[in-house]
Design a protein around this motif. Structure first.
Motif, PDB file in Angstrom:
ATOM      1  N   SER A 129       7.261  -7.508 -16.792  1.00  0.00           N
ATOM      2  CA  SER A 129       6.268  -7.493 -17.860  1.00  0.00           C
ATOM      3  C   SER A 129       5.981  -6.104 -18.414  1.00  0.00           C
ATOM      4  O   SER A 129       5.409  -5.980 -19.486  1.00  0.00           O
ATOM      5  N   GLY A 130       6.323  -5.053 -17.698  1.00  0.00           N
ATOM      6  CA  GLY A 130       6.040  -3.699 -18.155  1.00  0.00           C
ATOM      7  C   GLY A 130       4.619  -3.253 -17.844  1.00  0.00           C
ATOM      8  O   GLY A 130       4.208  -2.172 -18.238  1.00  0.00           O
ATOM      9  N   ARG A 131       3.833  -4.071 -17.132  1.00  0.00           N
ATOM     10  CA  ARG A 131       2.473  -3.673 -16.763  1.00  0.00           C
ATOM     11  C   ARG A 131       2.551  -2.579 -15.708  1.00  0.00           C
ATOM     12  O   ARG A 131       3.447  -2.576 -14.863  1.00  0.00           O
ATOM     13  N   ARG A 132       1.592  -1.665 -15.764  1.00  0.00           N
ATOM     14  CA  ARG A 132       1.609  -0.533 -14.843  1.00  0.00           C
ATOM     15  C   ARG A 132       0.348  -0.503 -14.010  1.00  0.00           C
ATOM     16  O   ARG A 132      -0.705  -0.991 -14.413  1.00  0.00           O
ATOM     17  N   SER A 133       0.494   0.118 -12.839  1.00  0.00           N
ATOM     18  CA  SER A 133      -0.642   0.286 -11.949  1.00  0.00           C
ATOM     19  C   SER A 133      -0.430   1.570 -11.162  1.00  0.00           C
ATOM     20  O   SER A 133       0.690   2.071 -11.052  1.00  0.00           O
ATOM     21  N   SER A 134      -1.513   2.081 -10.620  1.00  0.00           N
ATOM     22  CA  SER A 134      -1.445   3.303  -9.843  1.00  0.00           C
ATOM     23  C   SER A 134      -2.008   3.027  -8.457  1.00  0.00           C
ATOM     24  O   SER A 134      -3.107   2.487  -8.324  1.00  0.00           O
ATOM     25  N   LEU A 135      -1.248   3.368  -7.429  1.00  0.00           N
ATOM     26  CA  LEU A 135      -1.689   3.180  -6.055  1.00  0.00           C
ATOM     27  C   LEU A 135      -2.173   4.518  -5.508  1.00  0.00           C
ATOM     28  O   LEU A 135      -1.493   5.534  -5.646  1.00  0.00           O
ATOM     29  N   THR A 136      -3.333   4.507  -4.876  1.00  0.00           N
ATOM     30  CA  THR A 136      -3.888   5.724  -4.289  1.00  0.00           C
ATOM     31  C   THR A 136      -3.386   5.858  -2.862  1.00  0.00           C
ATOM     32  O   THR A 136      -3.254   4.857  -2.143  1.00  0.00           O
ATOM     33  N   LEU A 137      -3.117   7.081  -2.441  1.00  0.00           N
ATOM     34  CA  LEU A 137      -2.646   7.346  -1.086  1.00  0.00           C
ATOM     35  C   LEU A 137      -3.727   6.942  -0.095  1.00  0.00           C
ATOM     36  O   LEU A 137      -4.876   7.391  -0.182  1.00  0.00           O
ATOM     37  N   GLU A 138      -3.374   6.059   0.836  1.00  0.00           N
ATOM     38  CA  GLU A 138      -4.333   5.581   1.829  1.00  0.00           C
ATOM     39  C   GLU A 138      -4.063   6.269   3.148  1.00  0.00           C
ATOM     40  O   GLU A 138      -2.917   6.418   3.578  1.00  0.00           O
ATOM     41  N   GLN A 139      -5.122   6.675   3.799  1.00  0.00           N
ATOM     42  CA  GLN A 139      -4.999   7.301   5.115  1.00  0.00           C
ATOM     43  C   GLN A 139      -4.723   6.220   6.159  1.00  0.00           C
ATOM     44  O   GLN A 139      -5.270   5.122   6.093  1.00  0.00           O
ATOM     45  N   PRO A 140      -3.876   6.515   7.115  1.00  0.00           N
ATOM     46  CA  PRO A 140      -3.604   5.493   8.133  1.00  0.00           C
ATOM     47  C   PRO A 140      -4.845   5.230   8.984  1.00  0.00           C
ATOM     48  O   PRO A 140      -5.656   6.107   9.224  1.00  0.00           O
ATOM     49  N   LYS A 141      -4.950   3.983   9.439  1.00  0.00           N
ATOM     50  CA  LYS A 141      -6.071   3.594  10.282  1.00  0.00           C
ATOM     51  C   LYS A 141      -5.843   4.156  11.675  1.00  0.00           C
ATOM     52  O   LYS A 141      -4.728   4.098  12.203  1.00  0.00           O
ATOM     53  N   PRO A 142      -6.893   4.701  12.287  1.00  0.00           N
ATOM     54  CA  PRO A 142      -6.707   5.220  13.647  1.00  0.00           C
ATOM     55  C   PRO A 142      -6.436   4.064  14.609  1.00  0.00           C
ATOM     56  O   PRO A 142      -7.034   2.997  14.539  1.00  0.00           O
ATOM     57  N   THR A 143      -5.485   4.293  15.500  1.00  0.00           N
ATOM     58  CA  THR A 143      -5.144   3.254  16.498  1.00  0.00           C
ATOM     59  C   THR A 143      -5.956   3.530  17.751  1.00  0.00           C
ATOM     60  O   THR A 143      -6.080   4.662  18.218  1.00  0.00           O
ATOM     61  N   ALA A 144      -6.490   2.473  18.324  1.00  0.00           N
ATOM     62  CA  ALA A 144      -7.328   2.629  19.518  1.00  0.00           C
ATOM     63  C   ALA A 144      -6.649   2.067  20.727  1.00  0.00           C
ATOM     64  O   ALA A 144      -5.762   1.326  20.728  1.00  0.00           O
ATOM     65  N   LYS A 156       0.839  -1.196   0.000  1.00  0.00           N
ATOM     66  CA  LYS A 156       0.000   0.000   0.000  1.00  0.00           C
ATOM     67  C   LYS A 156       0.873   1.244   0.000  1.00  0.00           C
ATOM     68  O   LYS A 156       1.965   1.252   0.565  1.00  0.00           O
ATOM     69  N   TYR A 157       0.376   2.298  -0.606  1.00  0.00           N
ATOM     70  CA  TYR A 157       1.044   3.611  -0.626  1.00  0.00           C
ATOM     71  C   TYR A 157       0.411   4.426   0.492  1.00  0.00           C
ATOM     72  O   TYR A 157      -0.766   4.757   0.448  1.00  0.00           O
ATOM     73  N   PHE A 158       1.195   4.742   1.545  1.00  0.00           N
ATOM     74  CA  PHE A 158       0.590   5.433   2.669  1.00  0.00           C
ATOM     75  C   PHE A 158       1.225   6.774   2.999  1.00  0.00           C
ATOM     76  O   PHE A 158       0.781   7.459   3.923  1.00  0.00           O
ATOM     77  N   GLY A 159       2.233   7.209   2.250  1.00  0.00           N
ATOM     78  CA  GLY A 159       2.802   8.528   2.523  1.00  0.00           C
ATOM     79  C   GLY A 159       3.970   8.830   1.612  1.00  0.00           C
ATOM     80  O   GLY A 159       4.471   7.980   0.886  1.00  0.00           O
ATOM     81  N   PHE A 160       4.400  10.114   1.639  1.00  0.00           N
ATOM     82  CA  PHE A 160       5.554  10.514   0.835  1.00  0.00           C
ATOM     83  C   PHE A 160       6.305  11.619   1.558  1.00  0.00           C
ATOM     84  O   PHE A 160       5.783  12.286   2.465  1.00  0.00           O
ATOM     85  N   VAL A 161       7.559  11.789   1.170  1.00  0.00           N
ATOM     86  CA  VAL A 161       8.418  12.836   1.711  1.00  0.00           C
ATOM     87  C   VAL A 161       9.054  13.534   0.527  1.00  0.00           C
ATOM     88  O   VAL A 161       9.456  12.896  -0.449  1.00  0.00           O
ATOM     89  N   SER A 162       9.135  14.874   0.592  1.00  0.00           N
ATOM     90  CA  SER A 162       9.793  15.600  -0.501  1.00  0.00           C
ATOM     91  C   SER A 162      10.708  16.649   0.100  1.00  0.00           C
ATOM     92  O   SER A 162      10.497  17.103   1.234  1.00  0.00           O
ATOM     93  N   ASP A 163      11.725  17.049  -0.664  1.00  0.00           N
ATOM     94  CA  ASP A 163      12.617  18.097  -0.182  1.00  0.00           C
ATOM     95  C   ASP A 163      11.929  19.456  -0.313  1.00  0.00           C
ATOM     96  O   ASP A 163      10.807  19.565  -0.801  1.00  0.00           O
ATOM     97  N   HIS A 164      12.623  20.499   0.094  1.00  0.00           N
ATOM     98  CA  HIS A 164      12.035  21.844   0.141  1.00  0.00           C
ATOM     99  C   HIS A 164      11.575  22.322  -1.235  1.00  0.00           C
ATOM    100  O   HIS A 164      10.565  22.997  -1.369  1.00  0.00           O
ATOM    101  N   PHE A 165      12.289  21.969  -2.285  1.00  0.00           N
ATOM    102  CA  PHE A 165      11.975  22.449  -3.631  1.00  0.00           C
ATOM    103  C   PHE A 165      11.084  21.473  -4.390  1.00  0.00           C
ATOM    104  O   PHE A 165      10.778  21.689  -5.546  1.00  0.00           O
TER     105      PHE A 165
END
Length: 182
Positions: A167-182, A112-121
């Protein structure tokens, strides 16, 4: 441009003009070479110089058989009459076309894609992927591989494009919000 520069450019242009004229007309004092067209003229030999009126009559007898329309009028010409059907059309039983197999099955990703980090620019981004039921976390940037099988193509704020290397097949993962911990 200063007057001195203008004079220098004018002088260079005059020198170029002189060279071109010298090369075109030859040395000074010599007359340009004249040619006598009469000396080189050779008439074409024709066996029978009579006019071929039989061919002329053939072309004059031709008639235009296309749609007659005034090209200076904006109105459209009437539609052509429907073709006359003399014989009834017999429809034969045509076998159905062969089934074309669909493309490869869709790409199934086990992370799953759950976050990203980028530099200042915002020039270099790294995405965070969770694998094996949220136990392992993999961080990969654009162009890097995940688990040795998948390459991250593009990372945006909402999704990550991934390609299977083999195989060269492509897919796109949507950003998922983390599940709240109880």
């Amino acid at each position: 441009m200063t007057p001195k520069t203008q004079k220098m450019i004018f002088g260079v242009l005059m020198a170029v003009l002189a060279v071109v004229l010298y090369l075109t007309y030859g040395q000074p004092g010599s007359a340009p070479a004249s040619s006598n067209a009469e000396e080189r003229f050779v008439p074409i030999s024709v066996d029978d110089p009579k006019l071929r009126t039989d061919l002329l009559q053939h072309f004059l007898a031709l008639e235009y058989k296309g749609a007659h329309r005034n090209i200076f009028s904006a109105a459209l010409p009437p539609p052509p009459p429907p073709p006359k059907v003399e014989k009834p059309v017999v429809v034969e039983n045509v076998p159905p076309p062969p089934v074309v197999p669909a493309g490869p099955p869709p790409l199934v990703l086990n992370f799953k894609y759950f976050g990203f980090v980028s530099d200042h620019f915002d020039a270099h981004r790294q995405a965070m992927f969770s694998t094996n039921n949220d136990e392992d976390v993999v961080i990969a940037g654009e162009g890097e591989t995940i688990i040795g099988k998948f390459r991250v193509l593009k990372i945006t704020n909402t999704n990550a494009d991934v390609e299977e290397i083999s195989s060269g097949r492509r897919s796109s993962l949507t950003l998922e919000q983390p599940k709240p911990t109880a």
